[in-house]
Design a protein around this motif. Structure first.
Motif, PDB file in Angstrom:
ATOM      1  N   THR A   1       0.822  -1.206   0.000  1.00 28.48           N
ATOM      2  CA  THR A   1       0.000   0.000   0.000  1.00 28.48           C
ATOM      3  C   THR A   1       0.857   1.257   0.000  1.00 28.48           C
ATOM      4  OG1 THR A   1      -1.657   1.222   1.280  1.00 28.48           O
ATOM      5  CG2 THR A   1      -0.154  -0.170   2.530  1.00 28.48           C
ATOM      6  N   ASN A   2       0.217   2.364  -0.412  1.00 29.53           N
ATOM      7  CA  ASN A   2       0.906   3.653  -0.303  1.00 29.53           C
ATOM      8  C   ASN A   2       0.704   4.283   1.075  1.00 29.53           C
ATOM      9  OD1 ASN A   2      -1.692   4.729  -0.355  1.00 29.53           O
ATOM     10  ND2 ASN A   2      -1.560   5.483  -2.450  1.00 29.53           N
ATOM     11  N   GLY A   3      -0.043   3.605   1.948  1.00 26.51           N
ATOM     12  CA  GLY A   3      -0.204   4.101   3.325  1.00 26.51           C
ATOM     13  C   GLY A   3      -1.245   5.195   3.482  1.00 26.51           C
ATOM     14  N   HIS A   4      -2.071   5.398   2.457  1.00 23.32           N
ATOM     15  CA  HIS A   4      -3.090   6.453   2.516  1.00 23.32           C
ATOM     16  C   HIS A   4      -4.436   5.945   3.033  1.00 23.32           C
ATOM     17  CE1 HIS A   4      -1.027   9.029  -0.907  1.00 23.32           C
ATOM     18  NE2 HIS A   4      -0.188   8.688   0.068  1.00 23.32           N
ATOM     19  N   GLY A   5      -4.505   4.711   3.501  1.00 23.23           N
ATOM     20  CA  GLY A   5      -5.802   4.097   3.850  1.00 23.23           C
ATOM     21  C   GLY A   5      -6.643   4.928   4.794  1.00 23.23           C
ATOM     22  N   ASN A   6      -6.032   5.514   5.809  1.00 23.58           N
ATOM     23  CA  ASN A   6      -6.811   6.296   6.780  1.00 23.58           C
ATOM     24  C   ASN A   6      -7.262   7.631   6.198  1.00 23.58           C
ATOM     25  OD1 ASN A   6      -6.401   4.190   8.472  1.00 23.58           O
ATOM     26  ND2 ASN A   6      -5.032   5.257   9.897  1.00 23.58           N
TER      27      ASN A   6
ATOM     28  N   ARG B   1     -10.954   7.517   8.549  1.00 20.18           N
ATOM     29  CA  ARG B   1     -11.020   6.875   9.861  1.00 20.18           C
ATOM     30  C   ARG B   1      -9.829   5.925   9.949  1.00 20.18           C
ATOM     31  NH1 ARG B   1     -14.765   3.780   6.825  1.00 20.18           N
ATOM     32  NH2 ARG B   1     -14.274   1.550   6.882  1.00 20.18           N
ATOM     33  N   ASN B   2      -9.593   5.402  11.145  1.00 19.56           N
ATOM     34  CA  ASN B   2      -8.493   4.454  11.316  1.00 19.56           C
ATOM     35  C   ASN B   2      -8.942   3.063  10.872  1.00 19.56           C
ATOM     36  OD1 ASN B   2      -6.292   3.003  12.066  1.00 19.56           O
ATOM     37  ND2 ASN B   2      -6.588   3.250  14.275  1.00 19.56           N
ATOM     38  N   ILE B   3      -8.455   2.624   9.717  1.00 27.91           N
ATOM     39  CA  ILE B   3      -8.884   1.319   9.184  1.00 27.91           C
ATOM     40  C   ILE B   3      -7.971   0.181   9.620  1.00 27.91           C
ATOM     41  CG2 ILE B   3      -9.967   2.366   7.149  1.00 27.91           C
ATOM     42  CD1 ILE B   3      -7.489   1.155   5.564  1.00 27.91           C
TER      43      ILE B   3
ATOM     44  N   GLN C   1       3.190  12.931   6.729  1.00 30.32           N
ATOM     45  CA  GLN C   1       3.030  12.693   8.169  1.00 30.32           C
ATOM     46  C   GLN C   1       1.960  11.628   8.421  1.00 30.32           C
ATOM     47  OE1 GLN C   1       4.805  13.621  10.699  1.00 30.32           O
ATOM     48  NE2 GLN C   1       3.436  12.711  12.254  1.00 30.32           N
ATOM     49  N   LYS C   2       0.891  11.669   7.648  1.00 34.08           N
ATOM     50  CA  LYS C   2      -0.195  10.689   7.816  1.00 34.08           C
ATOM     51  C   LYS C   2       0.273   9.280   7.443  1.00 34.08           C
ATOM     52  CE  LYS C   2      -3.502  13.329   9.293  1.00 34.08           C
ATOM     53  NZ  LYS C   2      -3.985  13.197  10.678  1.00 34.08           N
TER      54      LYS C   2
END
Ligand code: SF4
Length: 204
Positions: free
Chosen positions: A96-101, A106-108, A145-146
């Motif tokens: 993943t690119n880490g953008h899920g949240n 929300r925190n997935i 940062q996210k």
């Protein structure tokens, strides 16, 4: 068009061509195919389509969400397929690119963590300026940062957490390795651009 592609003993799932980054090095902008598999999709498959394309999951050592796009854009499908594979005792990894949240606002991580054994998150840069230059995130300022916060969320909940970067001249790999291993405390994996083009790796 390939929904799945096999490399070695692993099966890779190509479930979307959409992404919230526009990395300049992304193979999907350069080539329709990886190792003879055409990963440009004519439609986005349902969970049932994906399960049918997998066939017998026991044939594979690992099943990986990794195609020409960001799999966590399709969270319901990732959850449905991962839950089934967990029941079949087949390890699942998400690249993943880490953008899920950011995508789902929300925190997935607690939703996906019960079903996956590994996650590989592309950070790609030692600071936000380099990240924005290389990845051009659609969420703009603050995305870097996210992604780091997403990595820290995953760390206690998912057995194996890896952070990746492509070795590009703009990236200070030494500084990034230090950040990943010391500040974030997870595994760092650097990848070489030629490997990405020639192998299964397309940037995440
Ligand atoms: S390399 Fe990965 S994160 Fe970057 S644009 Fe391509 S699919 Fe998205």
């Amino acid at each position: 068009m390939s929904l799945v592609y096999q490399l070695g003993h692993s099966l890779y799932l190509n479930i979307t061509n959409r992404c919230t980054n526009q990395c300049g090095f992304c193979v999907r902008f350069k080539n329709d195919c990886i190792q003879g598999y055409n990963l440009t999709l004519g439609f986005e498959p349902t969970a049932q389509d994906i399960l049918e394309a997998i066939g017998d999951p026991a044939c594979f050592q690992e099943i990986v969400f990794c195609g020409y796009g960001e799999p966590l854009l399709r969270l319901p499908e990732v959850l449905a397929v991962s839950q089934f594979l967990k029941e079949q005792k087949v390890p699942v990894r998400v690249n993943t690119n880490g953008h899920g949240n950011l995508i789902h606002q929300r925190n997935i991580v607690p939703e996906i963590a019960p079903y996956i054994s590994a996650i590989s998150i592309s950070l790609n840069a030692e600071n936000e300026a380099v990240y924005n230059q290389l990845c051009q995130p659609s969420f703009g300022t603050g995305t870097y940062q996210k992604v780091k916060e997403f990595i820290l969320e995953c760390k206690p909940q998912i057995p194996k957490v890896m952070v990746t970067a492509v070795a590009l001249p703009q990236v200070d790999i030494k500084a990034l390795k230090q950040l990943v291993e010391q500040e974030l405390g997870v595994i760092f994996k650097v990848r070489h651009y030629n490997d990405i083009v020639q192998e299964e790796k397309y940037g995440q």
